[in-house]
Design a protein around this motif. Structure first.
Motif, PDB file in Angstrom:
ATOM      1  N   THR A 258       0.837  -1.208   0.000  1.00  0.00           N
ATOM      2  CA  THR A 258       0.000   0.000   0.000  1.00  0.00           C
ATOM      3  C   THR A 258       0.866   1.251   0.000  1.00  0.00           C
ATOM      4  O   THR A 258       0.545   2.242  -0.663  1.00  0.00           O
ATOM      5  CB  THR A 258      -0.926   0.009   1.227  1.00  0.00           C
ATOM      6  OG1 THR A 258      -1.710  -1.189   1.240  1.00  0.00           O
ATOM      7  CG2 THR A 258      -1.857   1.206   1.197  1.00  0.00           C
ATOM      8  N   LEU A 259       1.980   1.204   0.727  1.00  0.00           N
ATOM      9  CA  LEU A 259       2.903   2.346   0.700  1.00  0.00           C
ATOM     10  C   LEU A 259       3.417   2.605  -0.706  1.00  0.00           C
ATOM     11  O   LEU A 259       3.585   3.766  -1.116  1.00  0.00           O
ATOM     12  CB  LEU A 259       4.078   2.085   1.646  1.00  0.00           C
ATOM     13  CG  LEU A 259       3.869   2.373   3.128  1.00  0.00           C
ATOM     14  CD1 LEU A 259       5.065   1.904   3.935  1.00  0.00           C
ATOM     15  CD2 LEU A 259       3.618   3.860   3.361  1.00  0.00           C
ATOM     16  N   ILE A 260       3.668   1.542  -1.450  1.00  0.00           N
ATOM     17  CA  ILE A 260       4.158   1.713  -2.817  1.00  0.00           C
ATOM     18  C   ILE A 260       3.109   2.404  -3.672  1.00  0.00           C
ATOM     19  O   ILE A 260       3.404   3.351  -4.416  1.00  0.00           O
ATOM     20  CB  ILE A 260       4.543   0.347  -3.426  1.00  0.00           C
ATOM     21  CG1 ILE A 260       5.770  -0.212  -2.713  1.00  0.00           C
ATOM     22  CG2 ILE A 260       4.799   0.486  -4.923  1.00  0.00           C
ATOM     23  CD1 ILE A 260       6.178  -1.587  -3.192  1.00  0.00           C
ATOM     24  N   LYS A 261       1.867   1.974  -3.554  1.00  0.00           N
ATOM     25  CA  LYS A 261       0.798   2.575  -4.357  1.00  0.00           C
ATOM     26  C   LYS A 261       0.577   4.040  -3.987  1.00  0.00           C
ATOM     27  O   LYS A 261       0.498   4.914  -4.857  1.00  0.00           O
ATOM     28  CB  LYS A 261      -0.497   1.780  -4.163  1.00  0.00           C
ATOM     29  CG  LYS A 261      -0.426   0.356  -4.666  1.00  0.00           C
ATOM     30  CD  LYS A 261      -1.692  -0.415  -4.332  1.00  0.00           C
ATOM     31  CE  LYS A 261      -1.588  -1.875  -4.789  1.00  0.00           C
ATOM     32  NZ  LYS A 261      -2.787  -2.647  -4.422  1.00  0.00           N
ATOM     33  N   VAL A 262       0.488   4.304  -2.691  1.00  0.00           N
ATOM     34  CA  VAL A 262       0.241   5.674  -2.252  1.00  0.00           C
ATOM     35  C   VAL A 262       1.453   6.554  -2.551  1.00  0.00           C
ATOM     36  O   VAL A 262       1.312   7.709  -2.972  1.00  0.00           O
ATOM     37  CB  VAL A 262      -0.112   5.710  -0.755  1.00  0.00           C
ATOM     38  CG1 VAL A 262      -0.308   7.143  -0.281  1.00  0.00           C
ATOM     39  CG2 VAL A 262      -1.371   4.899  -0.483  1.00  0.00           C
ATOM     40  N   GLY A 263       2.652   6.037  -2.328  1.00  0.00           N
ATOM     41  CA  GLY A 263       3.853   6.811  -2.590  1.00  0.00           C
ATOM     42  C   GLY A 263       3.996   7.172  -4.054  1.00  0.00           C
ATOM     43  O   GLY A 263       4.381   8.298  -4.394  1.00  0.00           O
ATOM     44  N   ASP A 264       3.676   6.212  -4.937  1.00  0.00           N
ATOM     45  CA  ASP A 264       3.737   6.505  -6.367  1.00  0.00           C
ATOM     46  C   ASP A 264       2.718   7.585  -6.744  1.00  0.00           C
ATOM     47  O   ASP A 264       3.010   8.474  -7.549  1.00  0.00           O
ATOM     48  CB  ASP A 264       3.483   5.233  -7.164  1.00  0.00           C
ATOM     49  CG  ASP A 264       3.659   5.439  -8.657  1.00  0.00           C
ATOM     50  OD1 ASP A 264       4.810   5.607  -9.093  1.00  0.00           O
ATOM     51  OD2 ASP A 264       2.635   5.447  -9.358  1.00  0.00           O
ATOM     52  N   CYS A 265       1.543   7.510  -6.132  1.00  0.00           N
ATOM     53  CA  CYS A 265       0.520   8.527  -6.404  1.00  0.00           C
ATOM     54  C   CYS A 265       0.966   9.901  -5.902  1.00  0.00           C
ATOM     55  O   CYS A 265       0.794  10.917  -6.589  1.00  0.00           O
ATOM     56  CB  CYS A 265      -0.800   8.123  -5.754  1.00  0.00           C
ATOM     57  SG  CYS A 265      -2.127   9.310  -6.006  1.00  0.00           S
ATOM     58  N   GLN A 266       1.558   9.928  -4.721  1.00  0.00           N
ATOM     59  CA  GLN A 266       2.032  11.204  -4.177  1.00  0.00           C
ATOM     60  C   GLN A 266       3.132  11.805  -5.041  1.00  0.00           C
ATOM     61  O   GLN A 266       3.206  13.028  -5.232  1.00  0.00           O
ATOM     62  CB  GLN A 266       2.561  10.996  -2.747  1.00  0.00           C
ATOM     63  CG  GLN A 266       1.502  10.617  -1.725  1.00  0.00           C
ATOM     64  CD  GLN A 266       0.449  11.684  -1.559  1.00  0.00           C
ATOM     65  OE1 GLN A 266       0.729  12.871  -1.655  1.00  0.00           O
ATOM     66  NE2 GLN A 266      -0.782  11.258  -1.322  1.00  0.00           N
TER      67      GLN A 266
END
Length: 390
Positions: free
Chosen positions: A114-122
């Motif tokens: 989830t951190l990867i998904k949110v971090g990529d979005c950020q």
């Protein structure tokens, strides 16, 4: 240090006489030349334009860069005529931290994935913000600053000169008035029965001297009136140009709104994609229902290519086909080429010194480059080789 004492004394005398003249005008003891009503209204409108343009410019700076330390740093770089070093946005920094944290926690864990998904979005949100800041600075802040530091300084200089001409004119009027009064007293008929005829000779000599002074005062008044009228016309033409300034600022304001619209649409699209990814996640720990996508009234993204794979770099024009790049609906500008430039590859555009081209930016593009067009030719061009025209 070499001082010009005579000039210093003359300047001090002028300053003192002007101070006395201002004081007498405030007390109603001296004549003051008034401008016509239309001219006064133009000057008032110009002052109002400068006042609100300055306020809008300062607050837009705060909106685009809330950190006062960063604003001061950019100001110093600008005064030193040096390029501001690239600075990552807060979204990009947050996204990088999340991606690095995911490596520590493990990409296979629910939290790490989830951190990867949110971090990529950020990170993508941060890139969109950087593009918005760059576009807004070029299309909105720069024209406002050019007006305040260019046109308005010229208007202020000419207005100060007009005020000096007015003071000179009023001083000449006062000098002429005194000369007329003195000549009238000196020209009074002497007493011919007087036992001392020398008084008559002295009276006639004084009358001639005052007549000469009167002629001199009239000549100075004509010269001062001519200079005042000429300066008033120059100042009037400048302040009448405020209407053109409003038209230019209106166009810049529309471009600023367009840039905001593009930016917020990108942010909305990225967040929708993130919600879908989190909503469809099959990890051990699911996100709350509030993160589920509400598709009612919101269309799905129409450009699938805008969705970046995880851990992929932000889009760049190197990965785009230059011939497929289209100029934005608004935001194109003219630029003058300062130096000749030879294209490094097929994606770049060769330039000739002093030619005019059309330039614009595209989302995700490096801030050091712009897309340039010359007729049917198109390609990337370096910003440092250009002088952007408002």
């Amino acid at each position: 240090m070499d001082f010009n004492v005579r000039k210093l004394a003359s300047d001090a005398g002028i300053f003192f006489s002007r101070a006395v003249q201002f004081t007498e005008e405030k007390l109603g003891q001296a004549e003051k030349t008034e401008l016509d009503t239309h001219f006064e209204s133009l000057l008032t409108r110009a002052d109002c334009t400068r006042n609100w343009t300055e306020k809008i410019y300062r607050q837009t700076e705060v909106l685009l860069q809330p950190n006062p330390g960063s604003r001061i740093e950019e100001y110093l770089y600008e005064k030193l005529d040096r390029k501001v070093p690239p600075r990552a946005t807060n979204g990009e920094i947050l996204g990088q931290f999340m991606l690095e944290a995911a490596k520590e926690f493990g990409a296979g864990t629910p939290y790490g994935s989830t951190l990867i998904k949110v971090g990529d979005c950020q990170r993508r949100l941060g890139g969109a913000e950087r593009d918005f800041l760059q576009t807004s600075s070029i299309s909105f802040l720069t024209p406002l600053r050019n007006f305040l530091e260019g046109d308005w300084r010229t208007i202020s200089k000419e207005r100060r000169l007009l005020e000096n001409r007015r003071l000179d004119l009023d001083a000449c009027k006062a000098r002429l008035k005194k000369a007329k009064a003195a000549e009238t007293r000196a020209a009074a008929a002497p007493d011919f029965q007087e036992t001392r005829p020398r008084n008559y000779v002295l009276s006639a000599s004084a009358s001639a001297l005052w007549h000469e002074e009167l002629n001199k005062a009239e000549h100075e008044l004509r010269v001062a009136q001519t200079e005042f009228d000429r300066q008033a016309e120059v100042t009037r033409l400048l302040v009448e140009g405020i209407s053109s300034t409003h038209v230019n600022h209106l166009r810049c304001l529309c471009e600023f709104v367009e840039a905001q619209t593009v930016y917020y649409n990108q942010c909305h699209k990225y967040m929708q994609e993130l919600q879908r990814e989190l909503g469809s996640s099959s990890g051990d720990i699911r996100c709350p229902d509030s993160l589920e996508v509400n598709s009612h009234g919101v269309g799905s993204p129409t450009d699938p290519s805008a969705v970046l794979p995880l851990n992929s770099p932000s889009p760049d024009t190197d990965a785009l086909q230059i011939e497929e790049v289209q100029p934005p609906a608004s935001g194109t500008r003219k630029a003058k080429v300062l130096y000749a430039y030879d294209a490094g590859d097929s994606s770049e555009l060769s330039l000739q010194a002093d030619e005019l081209i059309t330039v614009y930016t595209v989302p995700g593009m490096d801030s050091d480059w712009l897309i340039g067009e010359r007729g049917n030719q198109k390609g990337k061009v370096p910003v440092t080789y250009l002088e952007l025209l408002s």
